[in-house]
Design an enzyme around this catalytic site. Sequence first.
Site, PDB file in Angstrom:
ATOM      1  N   CYS A 135      -1.353   8.409   4.258  1.00 41.21           N
ATOM      2  CA  CYS A 135      -1.405   8.027   2.845  1.00 41.21           C
ATOM      3  C   CYS A 135      -2.671   8.560   2.191  1.00 41.21           C
ATOM      4  O   CYS A 135      -2.769   8.584   0.974  1.00 41.21           O
ATOM      5  CB  CYS A 135      -1.279   6.524   2.664  1.00 41.21           C
ATOM      6  SG  CYS A 135      -2.235   5.588   3.843  1.00 41.21           S
TER       7      CYS A 135
ATOM      8  N   GLU B   2       0.901  -1.155   0.000  1.00 45.87           N
ATOM      9  CA  GLU B   2       0.000   0.000   0.000  1.00 45.87           C
ATOM     10  C   GLU B   2       0.931   1.194   0.000  1.00 45.87           C
ATOM     11  O   GLU B   2       1.707   1.384   0.942  1.00 45.87           O
ATOM     12  CB  GLU B   2      -0.889  -0.082   1.244  1.00 45.87           C
ATOM     13  CG  GLU B   2      -2.027   0.891   1.226  1.00 45.87           C
ATOM     14  CD  GLU B   2      -1.629   2.211   1.814  1.00 45.87           C
ATOM     15  OE1 GLU B   2      -1.149   3.076   1.039  1.00 45.87           O
ATOM     16  OE2 GLU B   2      -1.775   2.383   3.027  1.00 45.87           O
TER      17      GLU B   2
END
Lengths: 528, 528
Positions: A302, A265
């Site tokens: 993120c 990720e």
Amino acid sequence: MMITGKNYIGNQNSAKGDKIFTTFNPLLDKNNDWKITEATPEEIEEAVSLATSAFKEYSQLSGKKKASFLRAIAEEIESLGDNLLEVYCAESGLPQGRANGERGRTLGQLRAFANHLEDGNWVEATIDTAQPDRQPLPKVDLRKMNVALGPVVVFGASNFPLAFSTAGGDAAAALAAGCPVIVKSHPMHAATGEMVASAIVKAAEKTGMPNGVFSNLNSNGNDVGQQLVLNENIKAVGFTGSLKGGRALYNLAATRKEPIPVFAEMGSVNPVVLLPKSLENRAESIAKTYAGSITLGAGQFCTNPGLIIGIKSEGLTNFTNNLASDIKEVAPSCMLHPNIANAYYKNKETALNQNGVAVLADISENVPSNFAAQAVITVSGAEFLKNPTLHHEVFGPFSLLVQCGDKAELEEVIANLEGQLTGTVIADDNELENYRTVVSELQNKVGRIIFNGVPTGVEVCPSMLHGGPYPASTDSRFTAVGVDSIKRFVRPFSFQDWPNNLLPEELKNENPLGILRTVNGVKTDKEI
Amino acid sequence: MMITGKNYIGNQNSAKGDKIFTTFNPLLDKNNDWKITEATPEEIEEAVSLATSAFKEYSQLSGKKKASFLRAIAEEIESLGDNLLEVYCAESGLPQGRANGERGRTLGQLRAFANHLEDGNWVEATIDTAQPDRQPLPKVDLRKMNVALGPVVVFGASNFPLAFSTAGGDAAAALAAGCPVIVKSHPMHAATGEMVASAIVKAAEKTGMPNGVFSNLNSNGNDVGQQLVLNENIKAVGFTGSLKGGRALYNLAATRKEPIPVFAEMGSVNPVVLLPKSLENRAESIAKTYAGSITLGAGQFCTNPGLIIGIKSEGLTNFTNNLASDIKEVAPSCMLHPNIANAYYKNKETALNQNGVAVLADISENVPSNFAAQAVITVSGAEFLKNPTLHHEVFGPFSLLVQCGDKAELEEVIANLEGQLTGTVIADDNELENYRTVVSELQNKVGRIIFNGVPTGVEVCPSMLHGGPYPASTDSRFTAVGVDSIKRFVRPFSFQDWPNNLLPEELKNENPLGILRTVNGVKTDKEI
């Protein structure tokens, strides 16, 4: 507890190597005292060997037993008390409140997986019973369920020392699936990692788990991670971090004789689309909300909104002015590590120096060492389309506002984005319907689409999709957050005509666990 | 219908290239008359471009509409009548009965996916409703479901001209998921492929599907496939064939800027473990069953039992002698193509020449051109463990019998195998319980485990797992057979706080489709 700086090779503390490193306190701008010992190739090999033999027993344990292990981990982490939060803060520069919140999230994740295992439906049991008299050929009895993949390597994330590291989402998902876990501890918070690892090891011993179900390896470079990913007994990898790091692991795994999945990720710029009416009606409040979202946690999420896209108008100008002044009001905060702060300043500088870029706000005076000076810059849609450098993530409290000439250019900008974790649309009532093609383009680029909200704040629940088309993640078919993240670490397995008494409980005629199964095409919790 | 040898670029017949090839009739040992035209780089680009734009509309169609398309494909294939079977036989050397059976399976697969779409539960709708008053932070409304991945490339399989080629399992799964499909037609049965492609195109036109939802490209080499896999608009690949071919595509896809999944099903040796009591009691009947399974379809199945493992005993000797004599009784049959027959003879020869190998049966006299001379050979467990060459698949009517000294060696042999599609255990009542560790080793190597049966014969049903650890497939987490194979071509997608009227039907409060959803943790088909 005392920080030893040692690795955990299964249940054993071990420090056979001579590579020593320290972690850093960015708030105090100095090294922490703990001496961390990097794992040696022999220690790595031993951890994998223990995990491989633990897999045989651990993968066969009942959901209840694995759930008791996960609950015990949560309890042991709680037992570490505030000492854990102090070490966390000393290694991250993050405030106590965040540490506390992240601990809560970590415990919540472990317990959510325990519930998921006790519920038992996650194995997706599917049964088609025999039809011995079927013409022209008899039909066999087939029963399918999810089983564990094998030993998994988890790389700790720099920006989530608890929730995405040692006992974080990836580790909890893999352990829940029945996979032993080897954590490659993040070098920036190795002492926090050791504390959490000690809690996992205690929990494993208390609940009678096989030695090797968990190991924790320290490393300040790339060698330990590479050796782990290349080991033939490792069957999957979980990673949260940079595109460069995630892609390197993906490439490495693809060169193996037996390639394995790497779930990386890798963050994104999380485009936010501002539609005209919403700006006409409430540019000020949207700007205030986004000044907060951009600077939350020094922008070290993120899901940070790094790209805001609108169509030139009075409303957009109003938004722009408000965002510029609001963001200047936010007090800068400390970043996780000098390396991360340095990268932030360098990447920000690169963005600022691109053609056609104008600075809306850049707080760079009187900012302490390792603190992030937040910035918002702007560029036209045409310039953005010409310049791929402007599409890159600047990890930190930063956002780029793209001002498009019209709706067509807005759509073109979205069509030219890479894969993203999230996309957000800010719109007024009924406005969305006039932008269906814009929304459709955005949907194809993202894993989660948000209406009138902010991308920061990732709810941990079954309907969350945290992931998205590359380069947001290496595999858009799985989520990294929520109980469905267990699906990354299992494979379906079929038993054909297998004797009922030797089938796993989940597939026996009697359905002793009372789970929901698909039997001859019908969902039921009844026995056969 | 007339075979033109042209490609289908969307709904249009097209043959702009000058590379012409023919298919081969192995029974008559001569070329077929049809002149097939390889697709040009421009035609490939056009097919991808059409698929990319078709994706926008096709991926948004309701399950009912996609189901009507799949049913129409089945009808149009039926309308081709026996002419299709004649072309199939002329291009494969397979008998009419097999052609007919495979057509039935193909139609059955298409209709099973249509039912699956109409049922609608496959999207795995998961909803967590908002809690605006939650402390310390409000909870957002999140709704997740599976959506289509994007345009998919399917490589036709040599050994299943219908069921795993143009309108076969991979294509049906991708179309069901909402992904446009570009088929790279298998060069050995390009005319069969064209006929089926014409049926798909007719069905697409009749049911109003967007142009580009399907294309069919001819090619006799690697260039067309490589260009397709490297095209940035292609989002996944389905392949059935050799390890060499599948791995090459996997490696190619991993070098892309945006790597994509390659689902390659590459066959295996499908180990069969014979336990002593079963041999004591019924060596003759087991031998007879296996002589049939080994030679079925000239051994050209990926589930062919290429490896049989037992412990030395009177029973095993009895089995060995019976298998040797039974297999000699089977009439050799025609292979798919001279290239496949030549590879068979070459690989068989290599296996025969390994250290310690003894021939049990090898029918090599009076076998017509392109026919397979079946063979069974044997080797000791010790020799097998030393020699990796003996672990390789010999594609054809061939099996290697490994005779182990004892149970420990049997377990070691299994532990040293690579990943397999299937594993079979032949045992008598209660015998299995004494071989739990053997069974456990075998389970970790395979995708499907079979009790007292044969691996050949892959039932198409939801509980089938056709796949397995590498090198049986490139991704053990998915099946290539059965409706769950749709999961390869979807990704989960989350809507956050999205307006109810703009949500897909599957996620609306009213649940207009009446599907089973997980709402706040509970499975229900009720509205919210």
